[in-house]
Enzyme design. Sequence first.
Site, PDB file in Angstrom:
ATOM      1  N   ASN A  17      44.175   8.256  29.319  1.00  0.00           N
ATOM      2  CA  ASN A  17      44.735   9.607  29.391  1.00  0.00           C
ATOM      3  C   ASN A  17      46.131   9.630  28.770  1.00  0.00           C
ATOM      4  O   ASN A  17      46.917   8.706  28.993  1.00  0.00           O
ATOM      5  CB  ASN A  17      44.824  10.032  30.868  1.00  0.00           C
ATOM      6  CG  ASN A  17      44.054  11.291  31.154  1.00  0.00           C
ATOM      7  OD1 ASN A  17      43.903  12.133  30.270  1.00  0.00           O
ATOM      8  ND2 ASN A  17      43.559  11.425  32.364  1.00  0.00           N
ATOM      9  N   TYR A  52      60.727  17.386  73.520  1.00  0.00           N
ATOM     10  CA  TYR A  52      61.856  16.477  73.423  1.00  0.00           C
ATOM     11  C   TYR A  52      62.277  16.081  74.837  1.00  0.00           C
ATOM     12  O   TYR A  52      61.439  16.027  75.728  1.00  0.00           O
ATOM     13  CB  TYR A  52      62.979  17.141  72.607  1.00  0.00           C
ATOM     14  CG  TYR A  52      63.977  16.164  72.051  1.00  0.00           C
ATOM     15  CD1 TYR A  52      63.564  15.058  71.297  1.00  0.00           C
ATOM     16  CD2 TYR A  52      65.333  16.323  72.285  1.00  0.00           C
ATOM     17  CE1 TYR A  52      64.476  14.143  70.807  1.00  0.00           C
ATOM     18  CE2 TYR A  52      66.260  15.411  71.795  1.00  0.00           C
ATOM     19  CZ  TYR A  52      65.828  14.328  71.054  1.00  0.00           C
ATOM     20  OH  TYR A  52      66.725  13.415  70.572  1.00  0.00           O
ATOM     21  N   ASP A  59      45.190   3.211  42.121  1.00  0.00           N
ATOM     22  CA  ASP A  59      44.994   2.974  40.694  1.00  0.00           C
ATOM     23  C   ASP A  59      43.857   1.992  40.451  1.00  0.00           C
ATOM     24  O   ASP A  59      43.159   2.076  39.443  1.00  0.00           O
ATOM     25  CB  ASP A  59      46.274   2.429  40.052  1.00  0.00           C
ATOM     26  CG  ASP A  59      47.433   3.392  40.187  1.00  0.00           C
ATOM     27  OD1 ASP A  59      47.190   4.604  40.122  1.00  0.00           O
ATOM     28  OD2 ASP A  59      48.564   2.943  40.376  1.00  0.00           O
ATOM     29  N   GLU A  88      50.706   3.038  44.967  1.00  0.00           N
ATOM     30  CA  GLU A  88      50.539   3.928  43.818  1.00  0.00           C
ATOM     31  C   GLU A  88      51.464   3.518  42.681  1.00  0.00           C
ATOM     32  O   GLU A  88      52.661   3.288  42.883  1.00  0.00           O
ATOM     33  CB  GLU A  88      50.868   5.370  44.246  1.00  0.00           C
ATOM     34  CG  GLU A  88      50.553   6.408  43.207  1.00  0.00           C
ATOM     35  CD  GLU A  88      49.063   6.648  43.054  1.00  0.00           C
ATOM     36  OE1 GLU A  88      48.652   7.155  42.002  1.00  0.00           O
ATOM     37  OE2 GLU A  88      48.309   6.334  43.996  1.00  0.00           O
ATOM     38  N   ASP A  89      50.878   3.435  41.481  1.00  0.00           N
ATOM     39  CA  ASP A  89      51.668   3.239  40.253  1.00  0.00           C
ATOM     40  C   ASP A  89      52.588   2.027  40.328  1.00  0.00           C
ATOM     41  O   ASP A  89      53.765   2.089  39.959  1.00  0.00           O
ATOM     42  CB  ASP A  89      52.474   4.508  39.939  1.00  0.00           C
ATOM     43  CG  ASP A  89      51.569   5.672  39.566  1.00  0.00           C
ATOM     44  OD1 ASP A  89      50.387   5.438  39.297  1.00  0.00           O
ATOM     45  OD2 ASP A  89      52.050   6.817  39.535  1.00  0.00           O
ATOM     46  N   LYS A 124      50.639  13.557  44.805  1.00  0.00           N
ATOM     47  CA  LYS A 124      49.612  12.806  45.536  1.00  0.00           C
ATOM     48  C   LYS A 124      49.558  13.280  46.988  1.00  0.00           C
ATOM     49  O   LYS A 124      48.481  13.485  47.560  1.00  0.00           O
ATOM     50  CB  LYS A 124      49.955  11.321  45.486  1.00  0.00           C
ATOM     51  CG  LYS A 124      48.783  10.397  45.680  1.00  0.00           C
ATOM     52  CD  LYS A 124      48.059  10.197  44.375  1.00  0.00           C
ATOM     53  CE  LYS A 124      46.966   9.169  44.488  1.00  0.00           C
ATOM     54  NZ  LYS A 124      46.335   8.888  43.189  1.00  0.00           N
ATOM     55  N   GLY A 142      43.565  -4.632  33.340  1.00  0.00           N
ATOM     56  CA  GLY A 142      44.644  -4.438  34.296  1.00  0.00           C
ATOM     57  C   GLY A 142      44.088  -4.093  35.664  1.00  0.00           C
ATOM     58  O   GLY A 142      42.963  -4.461  36.019  1.00  0.00           O
ATOM     59  N   ALA A 164      43.032  -1.210  37.111  1.00  0.00           N
ATOM     60  CA  ALA A 164      41.824  -0.396  37.177  1.00  0.00           C
ATOM     61  C   ALA A 164      40.601  -1.163  36.671  1.00  0.00           C
ATOM     62  O   ALA A 164      39.537  -1.157  37.303  1.00  0.00           O
ATOM     63  CB  ALA A 164      42.012   0.885  36.377  1.00  0.00           C
ATOM     64  N   ASN A 172      40.436  10.493  40.375  1.00  0.00           N
ATOM     65  CA  ASN A 172      40.612   9.816  41.659  1.00  0.00           C
ATOM     66  C   ASN A 172      40.704  10.772  42.838  1.00  0.00           C
ATOM     67  O   ASN A 172      40.525  10.354  43.982  1.00  0.00           O
ATOM     68  CB  ASN A 172      41.868   8.945  41.626  1.00  0.00           C
ATOM     69  CG  ASN A 172      41.721   7.729  40.748  1.00  0.00           C
ATOM     70  OD1 ASN A 172      40.777   7.630  39.959  1.00  0.00           O
ATOM     71  ND2 ASN A 172      42.638   6.794  40.862  1.00  0.00           N
TER      72      ASN A 172
END
Length: 460
Positions: free
Chosen positions: A362, A113, A236, A210-211, A168, A270, A272, A392
Amino acid sequence: MVATSPGYSITLRVGTEVGQASTSDLVAAAAATGASVTALDVVESAPHSVIIDVSADTRDVAHADEVSAALNALDGVEVGKVSDRTFLLHLGGKLESAPKVPLRNRDDLSRAYTPGVARVCKAIAENKEDARRLTIKRNTVAVVTDGTAVLGLGDIGPEAAMPVMEGKAVLFKQFADVDAWPVALDTKDTEEIISICKALAPAYGGINLEDIAAPRCFEIEARLREELDIPVFHDDQHGTGVVTLAALKNALKVVGKKLEDLRIVVSGVGAAGNAIIRLLQVAGATNIIACGRDGAIGPDSTVDTDHKRWLQANTNPEGFSGTLKEAVVGADAFIGVSAPNVLNGDGIAAMNTDALVFAMANPDPEVDPAEAAKHAAVVATGRSDFPNQINNVLAFPGIFRGLLDAEARDVDENIMVAAADAIASCIPEDELHPGYVIPSVFDPEVAKKVAEAVAHVSSR
């Protein structure tokens, strides 16, 4: 019947009088409900009583209640606390930060620092590229979501998406030593998400989207790739595509067919499905039929989004028009990223000899894997309790490890094909068989080989 799962693991604290129910009685009562008993631990023993923790995997919350009731019904048994082991694992979250450097004395503090840190800040101000070398940017990925397409749960919001984003990040660290951090955004506005990611980019070496629901995810990724100098990867889409291609390459070796000769039917258009189709074409596939809710996308289909217009222009060379069930007749491969039970065993029986079935919805696949296996040469799913799991985790940790190591600015289909080849190569050809065309996520060679392949292609 749905199988039991560690995702619904419980621990029941059971009190019983000495001479009443034995441990074998407890196991038998739980097993009679269909539960899988995984552990018995004596917590406390007294002259006239004993307290035992019974751990078991169940099918769902209702089944857990059934197990509790079954044990409570035994003579001399009282079930006290019932703990859900999945919720216990998530208490307080699954991540923490830790320093990489020691702070033992004033000298250490002066370098880490003030005043020493000012020299490093000035160096980066003079040359921003030094941030890749002198900050956490070198090894850090942002896991960005808006919570609109979480697992199979749909639009549940950014707060509810956090356990998945944390998970993740844990996988990034566990499998490739990449430091990742969840960034859950309370907005669904495309421009705002793009703006936030651009503002965050100086601190990160890559962005893992993601998602995020389609079709918004396509524009967000495309724009960020154009406007940022760090790789942006929508897992995805592309993670699923990479692992699917890897499994398909090995499955083709099992049945002695070539990718360019296949008639492939993809259920699901979609994020994927779109990415899988594009990557298969880059790898050499020439005859793919994409099927949505209304059947095959063909020349006469009504399409309302850019990605569906692309599919209309670049797939279905036969001009086939019909339902999914009609499309799979005579097909060599079925790839599902759509919805449960859209096909049955008869549909798979109508496919070509030595058919390949990848049913990845799934938790319930597009077709019962046991029924599919009666007619197909190779069956893969997205589940861990069947052979050949398309997961994945085999792709994204190693891909980002390689991108960060190469200080890559972008990620393209050539990198993804190299990653798929690396995953496929983890199984020697003499070990390939119908039940083993994709390696385990716990194979330590996978992330290493993927990272090496990606870094090599990225640095060309």
